[in-house]
Design a protein around this motif. Structure first.
Motif, PDB file in Angstrom:
ATOM      1  N   SER A  23       0.811  -1.214   0.000  1.00 39.12           N
ATOM      2  CA  SER A  23       0.000   0.000   0.000  1.00 39.12           C
ATOM      3  C   SER A  23       0.844   1.263   0.000  1.00 39.12           C
ATOM      4  O   SER A  23       0.328   2.357  -0.185  1.00 39.12           O
ATOM      5  CB  SER A  23      -0.931   0.003   1.222  1.00 39.12           C
ATOM      6  OG  SER A  23      -0.174   0.118   2.409  1.00 39.12           O
ATOM      7  N   ILE A  24       2.127   1.131   0.241  1.00 39.16           N
ATOM      8  CA  ILE A  24       3.012   2.294   0.244  1.00 39.16           C
ATOM      9  C   ILE A  24       3.303   2.718  -1.194  1.00 39.16           C
ATOM     10  O   ILE A  24       3.265   1.900  -2.118  1.00 39.16           O
ATOM     11  CB  ILE A  24       4.318   1.963   0.978  1.00 39.16           C
ATOM     12  CG1 ILE A  24       3.996   1.564   2.429  1.00 39.16           C
ATOM     13  CG2 ILE A  24       5.276   3.142   0.975  1.00 39.16           C
ATOM     14  CD1 ILE A  24       5.194   1.104   3.194  1.00 39.16           C
ATOM     15  N   ASN A  25       3.614   3.954  -1.388  1.00 44.29           N
ATOM     16  CA  ASN A  25       3.939   4.442  -2.729  1.00 44.29           C
ATOM     17  C   ASN A  25       5.075   3.647  -3.334  1.00 44.29           C
ATOM     18  O   ASN A  25       5.886   3.072  -2.637  1.00 44.29           O
ATOM     19  CB  ASN A  25       4.315   5.920  -2.683  1.00 44.29           C
ATOM     20  CG  ASN A  25       3.137   6.791  -2.329  1.00 44.29           C
ATOM     21  OD1 ASN A  25       2.002   6.425  -2.591  1.00 44.29           O
ATOM     22  ND2 ASN A  25       3.416   7.941  -1.731  1.00 44.29           N
ATOM     23  N   SER A  26       5.161   3.658  -4.630  1.00 47.65           N
ATOM     24  CA  SER A  26       6.205   2.924  -5.327  1.00 47.65           C
ATOM     25  C   SER A  26       7.574   3.491  -5.010  1.00 47.65           C
ATOM     26  O   SER A  26       7.688   4.608  -4.517  1.00 47.65           O
ATOM     27  CB  SER A  26       5.959   2.999  -6.843  1.00 47.65           C
ATOM     28  OG  SER A  26       6.136   4.342  -7.265  1.00 47.65           O
ATOM     29  N   PHE A  27       8.587   2.697  -5.306  1.00 49.15           N
ATOM     30  CA  PHE A  27       9.953   3.143  -5.011  1.00 49.15           C
ATOM     31  C   PHE A  27      10.299   4.429  -5.768  1.00 49.15           C
ATOM     32  O   PHE A  27      10.941   5.327  -5.245  1.00 49.15           O
ATOM     33  CB  PHE A  27      10.932   2.037  -5.401  1.00 49.15           C
ATOM     34  CG  PHE A  27      12.362   2.416  -5.164  1.00 49.15           C
ATOM     35  CD1 PHE A  27      12.841   2.556  -3.883  1.00 49.15           C
ATOM     36  CD2 PHE A  27      13.224   2.648  -6.233  1.00 49.15           C
ATOM     37  CE1 PHE A  27      14.166   2.900  -3.659  1.00 49.15           C
ATOM     38  CE2 PHE A  27      14.535   3.007  -6.010  1.00 49.15           C
ATOM     39  CZ  PHE A  27      14.999   3.120  -4.719  1.00 49.15           C
ATOM     40  N   ALA A  28       9.857   4.532  -7.003  1.00 49.17           N
ATOM     41  CA  ALA A  28      10.160   5.735  -7.777  1.00 49.17           C
ATOM     42  C   ALA A  28       9.571   6.970  -7.113  1.00 49.17           C
ATOM     43  O   ALA A  28      10.205   8.025  -7.064  1.00 49.17           O
ATOM     44  CB  ALA A  28       9.614   5.587  -9.196  1.00 49.17           C
ATOM     45  N   SER A 342      18.461   1.033  -9.594  1.00 49.03           N
ATOM     46  CA  SER A 342      17.466   1.921  -8.981  1.00 49.03           C
ATOM     47  C   SER A 342      17.112   1.458  -7.577  1.00 49.03           C
ATOM     48  O   SER A 342      16.842   2.273  -6.695  1.00 49.03           O
ATOM     49  CB  SER A 342      16.211   1.987  -9.851  1.00 49.03           C
ATOM     50  OG  SER A 342      15.664   0.686 -10.027  1.00 49.03           O
ATOM     51  N   MET A 343      17.104   0.167  -7.389  1.00 48.75           N
ATOM     52  CA  MET A 343      16.924  -0.388  -6.051  1.00 48.75           C
ATOM     53  C   MET A 343      18.299  -0.784  -5.522  1.00 48.75           C
ATOM     54  O   MET A 343      18.892  -1.749  -6.010  1.00 48.75           O
ATOM     55  CB  MET A 343      16.004  -1.612  -6.080  1.00 48.75           C
ATOM     56  CG  MET A 343      14.583  -1.319  -6.469  1.00 48.75           C
ATOM     57  SD  MET A 343      13.556  -2.808  -6.343  1.00 48.75           S
ATOM     58  CE  MET A 343      11.983  -2.176  -6.907  1.00 48.75           C
ATOM     59  N   LEU A 399      19.222  -5.759  -0.134  1.00 43.44           N
ATOM     60  CA  LEU A 399      18.407  -5.080  -1.136  1.00 43.44           C
ATOM     61  C   LEU A 399      17.507  -4.072  -0.436  1.00 43.44           C
ATOM     62  O   LEU A 399      16.893  -4.384   0.586  1.00 43.44           O
ATOM     63  CB  LEU A 399      17.562  -6.093  -1.917  1.00 43.44           C
ATOM     64  CG  LEU A 399      16.566  -5.505  -2.928  1.00 43.44           C
ATOM     65  CD1 LEU A 399      17.321  -4.858  -4.089  1.00 43.44           C
ATOM     66  CD2 LEU A 399      15.617  -6.592  -3.436  1.00 43.44           C
ATOM     67  N   VAL A 400      17.433  -2.852  -1.005  1.00 44.08           N
ATOM     68  CA  VAL A 400      16.572  -1.806  -0.453  1.00 44.08           C
ATOM     69  C   VAL A 400      15.540  -1.441  -1.519  1.00 44.08           C
ATOM     70  O   VAL A 400      15.762  -0.536  -2.335  1.00 44.08           O
ATOM     71  CB  VAL A 400      17.396  -0.564  -0.037  1.00 44.08           C
ATOM     72  CG1 VAL A 400      16.500   0.485   0.614  1.00 44.08           C
ATOM     73  CG2 VAL A 400      18.515  -0.961   0.915  1.00 44.08           C
ATOM     74  N   PRO A 401      14.397  -2.147  -1.561  1.00 44.19           N
ATOM     75  CA  PRO A 401      13.400  -1.884  -2.606  1.00 44.19           C
ATOM     76  C   PRO A 401      12.739  -0.523  -2.478  1.00 44.19           C
ATOM     77  O   PRO A 401      12.332   0.063  -3.478  1.00 44.19           O
ATOM     78  CB  PRO A 401      12.391  -3.021  -2.432  1.00 44.19           C
ATOM     79  CG  PRO A 401      12.578  -3.490  -1.038  1.00 44.19           C
ATOM     80  CD  PRO A 401      14.018  -3.280  -0.701  1.00 44.19           C
ATOM     81  N   THR A 402      12.600  -0.003  -1.252  1.00 41.92           N
ATOM     82  CA  THR A 402      12.148   1.360  -1.010  1.00 41.92           C
ATOM     83  C   THR A 402      12.989   1.926   0.127  1.00 41.92           C
ATOM     84  O   THR A 402      13.615   1.161   0.867  1.00 41.92           O
ATOM     85  CB  THR A 402      10.654   1.438  -0.610  1.00 41.92           C
ATOM     86  OG1 THR A 402      10.519   1.142   0.782  1.00 41.92           O
ATOM     87  CG2 THR A 402       9.809   0.469  -1.436  1.00 41.92           C
TER      88      THR A 402
END
Length: 497
Positions: A23-28, A342-343, A399-402
Motif C-alpha cells: 500500500s506504500i507508494n512505489s519506489f520511484a 534503482s533499487m 536489497l533496499v526496494p524502497t
C-alpha cells in the motif's frame, strides 16, 4: 506452542506486512519525494549516510553501509536524539536531549543445537532504554545518563534470571564529559569522559555496546577520544573496569578486573582506510582469570555505487588463561560489490577464521564482541561464536526496494578450526576428533521496515528466519541434541519517543 503453529503465525505476519508494504507508494515515488526534500531542506551526515532533516525514524535504509555493519546490530538512538529526530528531543530545550526506546522481540526455535537445550525453545525479550543528556549549560561539560531495563517475561530455561539475558532497571551509562571542538588549538575535536560508558570499537568484533542480542557491556573508568572516526584520523584511549551484571540488583564493576586499550583510525584514502589497536584485559584471580593482550589491524574500502569494496581484519591474542599460556588469532575478510541499480543492492563474499585448541582455555577469546552481522541472530539463538571456528564460504546480499524497507539474506558454511576442540557455546566437544569438524551451514533471511507516516513513524519492525542445516558433527559428537535441522524465527517491534 508447536513449531508448526509458530510457522503459521510467522507466515501470517509476513503476509500482513507484505500487504502493508504494497500500500506504500512505489519506489520511484519515494525517491522523487526524497529528492524534493533534499532541495528544500538541509541534511546532516551520520555514519556515512544522509539523514533528511525532517526524518522521523532514522536514516533511510542504505545498501552502502560500512563493511560488516548493518542496522540490526548497531545502535543509533543516541545520534537520533542529538539530531532532534525523536519527539521528546524535538520538544526539549537546547540544553537538554532526551529519548526513550522500547523493543519487544518474540523468537522461537525447534530441534536445538546445544547439549542443555536439545529441543524446542521460545522466548519474549524486552528492552527499555531512557537516554538523557544535559549540555550547553556549563560549556564544554556534558552529562549523560542511560537507564536500561532488560527482561525475559517468557523463558523456558531460566533465562529470566540469567544476567546474560536479563538485567532489571540499571545504569548502562552515567558519565560526565568534557568536549572541546578545537583541542589545544589543533583544529580537531576531542572529548574526555569519566564514569560509566559504552563503546563500539571499529566493527565491534572485539568491543561493542548495545546490540541485537541481550548483553550490553558497560565499563567504569576513563575514556579519551580525539579526531573523527569517519574523516581524517582519530585516537581513542581508555582505562576501565568491566561492569558485572546482576539480574535483580544494581550492577557494579568487577573486582580486580581491568580493561584498557588504544585505538587509532585513518580515513585519508578511500581504498586504504586503516584501524590499528591494542587491548589489555587483566582478571587476576577472578572470573576466568584471563590476562590477555589483543592487537590487530583493519584495512578496508568504503562502499560506493558501481564499485567493489573489501575489508580485512586480523587479530592476535597472547597471554594466559587460568595460568595456561595462550596464543590465538582471528581473521575476517570480505569482498563486496554495490550495484548501480534503482533499487540499491550490495553483495558480499565472506571469510572468517578463529583459532581453536583441544583445551577451551586456549581458544580465541572474543572479549566483548558483537556477532549478529556476520554470524546470524544472537540472543537465545546465536549458534556460532568466532572462536574455534572456520567459515571459508559465506555470502550476504542486501536489497533496499524502497527507502523504508530493507531485505537481507546470507548463507554460510561452518567448520571447527580444531576438530578436537569445543563447539563454543553449545557444550559439545569430542576431544578425540572422531566427530569431525563440519558443523553445517545456515541460511539467514531478515526484513526491516521503518514506516514514515502517521503514528507509525515512531515504530520499526523486524522479521527474520534462519535455518541451520546440521552437519555430520551432530551425528557423532557425544551428547548430541540430534541431527534434525533447526528452524528459528523472530518478530520484533521497536518504539522511539
Amino acid at each position: 506452542m508447536t513449531w508448526k503453529n509458530t510457522q503459521l503465525t510467522l507466515w501470517m505476519v509476513f503476509t500482513i506486512i507484505g500487504s502493508l508494504l504494497g500500500s506504500i507508494n512505489s519506489f520511484a515515488a519515494e525517491v522523487e519525494k526524497a529528492e524534493a526534500d533534499k532541495t528544500t531542506k538541509p541534511s546532516v551526515v551520520v555514519q556515512n549516510k544522509t539523514v533528511p532533516a525532517n526524518g522521523t525514524n532514522g536514516a533511510p535504509f542504505s545498501a552502502l553501509e560500512s563493511p560488516g555493519r548493518t542496522r540490526f546490530d548497531f545502535d543509533n538512538l543516541t545520534k537520533l536524539m542529538e539530531d532532534h529526530k525523536t519527539p521528546l528531543a524535538a520538544m526539549a530545550p537546547d540544553w537538554l536531549n532526551v529519548a526513550i526506546e522500547h523493543r519487544t522481540r518474540y523468537d522461537v526455535y525447534d530441534h536445538g543445537f546445544t547439549k542443555n537445550i536439545p529441543g524446542f525453545n521460545d522466548q519474549i525479550h524486552q528492552r527499555t532504554r531512557f537516554l538523557f543528556e544535559i549540555k550547553n549549560i556549563i560549556d564544554p561539560l556534558k552529562f549523560t545518563l542511560e537507564l536500561t531495563d532488560i527482561r525475559a517475561p517468557l523463558a523456558n530455561f531460566g533465562q529470566d534470571h540469567n544476567p546474560t539475558m536479563a538485567d532489571h532497571f540499571d545504569f548502562t551509562q552515567l558519565h560526565l564529559g568534557l568536549h572541546d571542538k578545537n583541542f589545544l588549538g589543533t583544529g580537531y575535536a576531542a572529548k574526555f569522559e569519566v564514569g560509566r560508558f559504552m563503546m563500539d570499537l571499529g566493527e565491534a568484533r572485539l568491543v561493542g555496546g548495545h546490540r541485537w542480542g541481550t548483553l550490553s557491556p558497560a565499563f567504569d573508568g576513563l575514556h579519551f577520544m580525539m579526531g573523527n572516526t569517519d574523516q581524517k584520523w582519530s585516537l581513542r584511549v581508555f582505562g576501565a573496569r568491566p561492569v558485572q551484571r546482576v539480574t535483580t540488583s544494581l550492577n557494579w564493576n568487577t573486582p580486580e578486573t581491568y580493561f584498557s586499550g588504544a585505538y587509532v583510525t585513518n580515513r585519508d584514502l578511500r581504498w586504504a582506510n586503516f584501524d590499528g589497536y591494542f587491548l589489555q584485559l587483566n582478571e587476576s584471580d577472578n572470573l576466568r582469570q584471563r590476562n590477555l593482550s589483543t592487537t590487530g589491524f583493519r584495512l578496508f574500502a568504503k562502499p560506493a555505487k558501481g564499485n567493489m569494496d573489501y575489508e580485512i581484519e586480523s587479530m592476535y591474542q597472547f597471554g594466559d588463561t587460568r595460568n595456561k599460556s595462550v596464543f590465538a588469532h582471528r581473521h575476517h575478510g570480505e569482498v563486496g560489490y554495490s550495484f548501480n541499480t534503482s533499487m540499491p543492492l550490495r553483495a558480499l563474499y565472506l571469510f572468517d577464521f578463529a583459532s581453536g585448541d583441544r583445551d577451551p582455555d586456549k581458544n580465541f577469546d572474543i572479549l566483548y564482541a558483537k556477532r549478529r552481522v556476520e554470524y546470524g541472530p544472537t540472543g537465545m539463538f546465536g549458534p556460532f561464536f568466532p572462536s574455534n571456528l572456520m567459515s571459508p564460504v559465506g555470502f550476504r546480499a542486501t536489497l533496499v526496494p524502497t527507502p523504508t524497507v530493507r531485505l537481507m539474506m546470507s548463507h554460510r558454511a561452518y567448520w571447527l578450526a580444531d576438530k578436537r576442540g569445543a563447539f563454543v557455546g553449545s557444550g559439545l566437544q569430542d576431544a578425540t576428533g572422531g566427530a569431525g569438524g563440519f558443523l553445517g551451514h545456515m541460511l539467514d533471511v531478515s526484513l526491516g521496515w521503518d514506516p514514515q507516516w502517521s503514528y507509525m513513524k515512531r515504530m520499526s519492525f523486524d522479521f527474520g528466519y534462519s535455518h541451520l542445516f546440521k552437519g555430520d558433527y551432530f551425528d557423532k559428537v557425544p551428547f548430541s541434541p540430534g541431527m534434525k535441522d533447526t528452524n528459528y524465527g523472530y518478530t520484533m517491534v521497536t518504539f522511539k519517543f
